[in-house]
Design a protein around this motif. Structure first.
Motif, PDB file in Angstrom:
ATOM      1  N   ILE A 176       0.860  -1.187   0.000  1.00  0.00           N
ATOM      2  CA  ILE A 176       0.000   0.000   0.000  1.00  0.00           C
ATOM      3  C   ILE A 176       0.894   1.234   0.000  1.00  0.00           C
ATOM      4  CG2 ILE A 176      -1.784   1.260   1.228  1.00  0.00           C
ATOM      5  CD1 ILE A 176      -2.617  -1.462   2.433  1.00  0.00           C
ATOM      6  N   SER A 177       0.725   2.070  -0.991  1.00  0.00           N
ATOM      7  CA  SER A 177       1.598   3.233  -1.141  1.00  0.00           C
ATOM      8  C   SER A 177       1.343   4.286  -0.066  1.00  0.00           C
ATOM      9  CB  SER A 177       1.403   3.858  -2.512  1.00  0.00           C
ATOM     10  OG  SER A 177       0.157   4.517  -2.575  1.00  0.00           O
ATOM     11  N   LEU A 178       2.336   5.120   0.138  1.00  0.00           N
ATOM     12  CA  LEU A 178       2.193   6.221   1.078  1.00  0.00           C
ATOM     13  C   LEU A 178       1.084   7.161   0.630  1.00  0.00           C
ATOM     14  CD1 LEU A 178       3.140   7.739   3.564  1.00  0.00           C
ATOM     15  CD2 LEU A 178       4.870   8.847   2.133  1.00  0.00           C
ATOM     16  N   THR A 179       0.963   7.374  -0.660  1.00  0.00           N
ATOM     17  CA  THR A 179      -0.092   8.237  -1.198  1.00  0.00           C
ATOM     18  C   THR A 179      -1.468   7.702  -0.812  1.00  0.00           C
ATOM     19  OG1 THR A 179       1.316   8.826  -3.050  1.00  0.00           O
ATOM     20  CG2 THR A 179      -1.036   9.239  -3.300  1.00  0.00           C
ATOM     21  N   ALA A 180      -1.652   6.406  -0.924  1.00  0.00           N
ATOM     22  CA  ALA A 180      -2.938   5.799  -0.558  1.00  0.00           C
ATOM     23  C   ALA A 180      -3.193   5.935   0.941  1.00  0.00           C
ATOM     24  CB  ALA A 180      -2.962   4.329  -0.967  1.00  0.00           C
ATOM     25  N   ARG A 181      -2.161   5.749   1.726  1.00  0.00           N
ATOM     26  CA  ARG A 181      -2.316   5.866   3.173  1.00  0.00           C
ATOM     27  C   ARG A 181      -2.691   7.290   3.580  1.00  0.00           C
ATOM     28  NH1 ARG A 181       0.544   1.408   5.969  1.00  0.00           N
ATOM     29  NH2 ARG A 181       1.351   0.082   4.336  1.00  0.00           N
ATOM     30  N   LEU A 182      -2.069   8.270   2.941  1.00  0.00           N
ATOM     31  CA  LEU A 182      -2.392   9.664   3.241  1.00  0.00           C
ATOM     32  C   LEU A 182      -3.808  10.015   2.792  1.00  0.00           C
ATOM     33  CD1 LEU A 182       1.019  11.358   2.441  1.00  0.00           C
ATOM     34  CD2 LEU A 182       0.030  10.856   4.684  1.00  0.00           C
ATOM     35  N   ALA A 183      -4.252   9.424   1.688  1.00  0.00           N
ATOM     36  CA  ALA A 183      -5.630   9.637   1.227  1.00  0.00           C
ATOM     37  C   ALA A 183      -6.613   9.100   2.268  1.00  0.00           C
ATOM     38  CB  ALA A 183      -5.850   8.974  -0.121  1.00  0.00           C
ATOM     39  N   VAL A 184      -6.306   7.950   2.850  1.00  0.00           N
ATOM     40  CA  VAL A 184      -7.154   7.381   3.896  1.00  0.00           C
ATOM     41  C   VAL A 184      -7.185   8.309   5.108  1.00  0.00           C
ATOM     42  CG1 VAL A 184      -7.311   5.488   5.572  1.00  0.00           C
ATOM     43  CG2 VAL A 184      -6.921   4.994   3.164  1.00  0.00           C
ATOM     44  N   LEU A 185      -6.048   8.859   5.468  1.00  0.00           N
ATOM     45  CA  LEU A 185      -5.984   9.799   6.582  1.00  0.00           C
ATOM     46  C   LEU A 185      -6.893  10.999   6.334  1.00  0.00           C
ATOM     47  CD1 LEU A 185      -4.711  10.788   9.246  1.00  0.00           C
ATOM     48  CD2 LEU A 185      -2.875  11.777   7.858  1.00  0.00           C
ATOM     49  N   ARG A 186      -6.838  11.543   5.118  1.00  0.00           N
ATOM     50  CA  ARG A 186      -7.693  12.698   4.786  1.00  0.00           C
ATOM     51  C   ARG A 186      -9.174  12.322   4.850  1.00  0.00           C
ATOM     52  NH1 ARG A 186      -3.567  13.439   1.065  1.00  0.00           N
ATOM     53  NH2 ARG A 186      -4.752  12.395  -0.564  1.00  0.00           N
ATOM     54  N   GLU A 187      -9.513  11.161   4.337  1.00  0.00           N
ATOM     55  CA  GLU A 187     -10.916  10.715   4.364  1.00  0.00           C
ATOM     56  C   GLU A 187     -11.409  10.529   5.796  1.00  0.00           C
ATOM     57  OE1 GLU A 187     -13.181  10.390   1.890  1.00  0.00           O
ATOM     58  OE2 GLU A 187     -11.634  11.332   0.659  1.00  0.00           O
ATOM     59  N   ARG A 188     -10.566   9.974   6.642  1.00  0.00           N
ATOM     60  CA  ARG A 188     -10.964   9.778   8.038  1.00  0.00           C
ATOM     61  C   ARG A 188     -11.171  11.114   8.741  1.00  0.00           C
ATOM     62  NH1 ARG A 188      -7.069   4.597   9.355  1.00  0.00           N
ATOM     63  NH2 ARG A 188      -8.444   3.071   8.383  1.00  0.00           N
ATOM     64  N   ARG A 189     -10.335  12.096   8.431  1.00  0.00           N
ATOM     65  CA  ARG A 189     -10.517  13.424   9.020  1.00  0.00           C
ATOM     66  C   ARG A 189     -11.819  14.055   8.542  1.00  0.00           C
ATOM     67  NH1 ARG A 189      -4.380  15.865   8.654  1.00  0.00           N
ATOM     68  NH2 ARG A 189      -3.574  14.701  10.432  1.00  0.00           N
ATOM     69  N   ARG A 190     -12.135  13.877   7.269  1.00  0.00           N
ATOM     70  CA  ARG A 190     -13.404  14.407   6.737  1.00  0.00           C
ATOM     71  C   ARG A 190     -14.591  13.733   7.409  1.00  0.00           C
ATOM     72  NH1 ARG A 190     -11.154  13.787   0.870  1.00  0.00           N
ATOM     73  NH2 ARG A 190      -9.963  15.680   0.708  1.00  0.00           N
ATOM     74  N   LEU A 191     -14.477  12.439   7.626  1.00  0.00           N
ATOM     75  CA  LEU A 191     -15.546  11.688   8.276  1.00  0.00           C
ATOM     76  C   LEU A 191     -15.841  12.274   9.655  1.00  0.00           C
ATOM     77  CD1 LEU A 191     -17.398   9.155   8.169  1.00  0.00           C
ATOM     78  CD2 LEU A 191     -15.526   7.902   9.222  1.00  0.00           C
ATOM     79  N   ALA A 192     -14.810  12.633  10.385  1.00  0.00           N
ATOM     80  CA  ALA A 192     -14.988  13.189  11.728  1.00  0.00           C
ATOM     81  C   ALA A 192     -15.694  14.541  11.694  1.00  0.00           C
ATOM     82  CB  ALA A 192     -13.638  13.333  12.411  1.00  0.00           C
ATOM     83  N   ARG A 193     -15.603  15.249  10.578  1.00  0.00           N
ATOM     84  CA  ARG A 193     -16.218  16.583  10.485  1.00  0.00           C
ATOM     85  C   ARG A 193     -17.637  16.561   9.928  1.00  0.00           C
ATOM     86  NH1 ARG A 193     -10.886  17.954   8.365  1.00  0.00           N
ATOM     87  NH2 ARG A 193     -11.804  17.908   6.301  1.00  0.00           N
ATOM     88  N   LEU A 194     -18.132  15.409   9.531  1.00  0.00           N
ATOM     89  CA  LEU A 194     -19.492  15.341   8.994  1.00  0.00           C
ATOM     90  C   LEU A 194     -20.522  15.666  10.074  1.00  0.00           C
ATOM     91  CD1 LEU A 194     -19.449  12.107   6.790  1.00  0.00           C
ATOM     92  CD2 LEU A 194     -19.482  14.480   6.009  1.00  0.00           C
ATOM     93  N   SER A 195     -21.626  16.236   9.640  1.00  0.00           N
ATOM     94  CA  SER A 195     -22.717  16.541  10.574  1.00  0.00           C
ATOM     95  C   SER A 195     -23.405  15.240  10.990  1.00  0.00           C
ATOM     96  CB  SER A 195     -23.736  17.460   9.902  1.00  0.00           C
ATOM     97  OG  SER A 195     -24.407  16.760   8.870  1.00  0.00           O
TER      98      SER A 195
END
Length: 63
Positions: A19-38
């Motif tokens: 799993i590439s670092l780019t993919a891992r960072l994309a997952v990190l961004r998605e998880r942060r967005r998930l936390a900000r959802l209403s």
């Protein structure tokens, strides 16, 4: 008939390495967005606030 075996000095690559670092960072961004959802948006996707925060706290390498 011959059987193919893996050489002991050449182990199979681990899933972590595949799993590439780019993919891992994309997952990190998605998880942060998930936390900000209403709460309403979370209900729409079938998650509770608690589930979303638990997922968002997972480390980026834990895919």
């Amino acid at each position: 008939m011959t059987t193919l075996t893996r050489n002991a000095t050449c182990p199979a690559p681990s899933r972590h390495r595949q799993i590439s670092l780019t993919a891992r960072l994309a997952v990190l961004r998605e998880r942060r967005r998930l936390a900000r959802l209403s709460d309403e948006a979370l209900r729409d996707i079938g998650l509770s606030r608690r589930e979303a925060l638990r997922e968002a706290r997972r480390p980026f390498w834990d895919i």
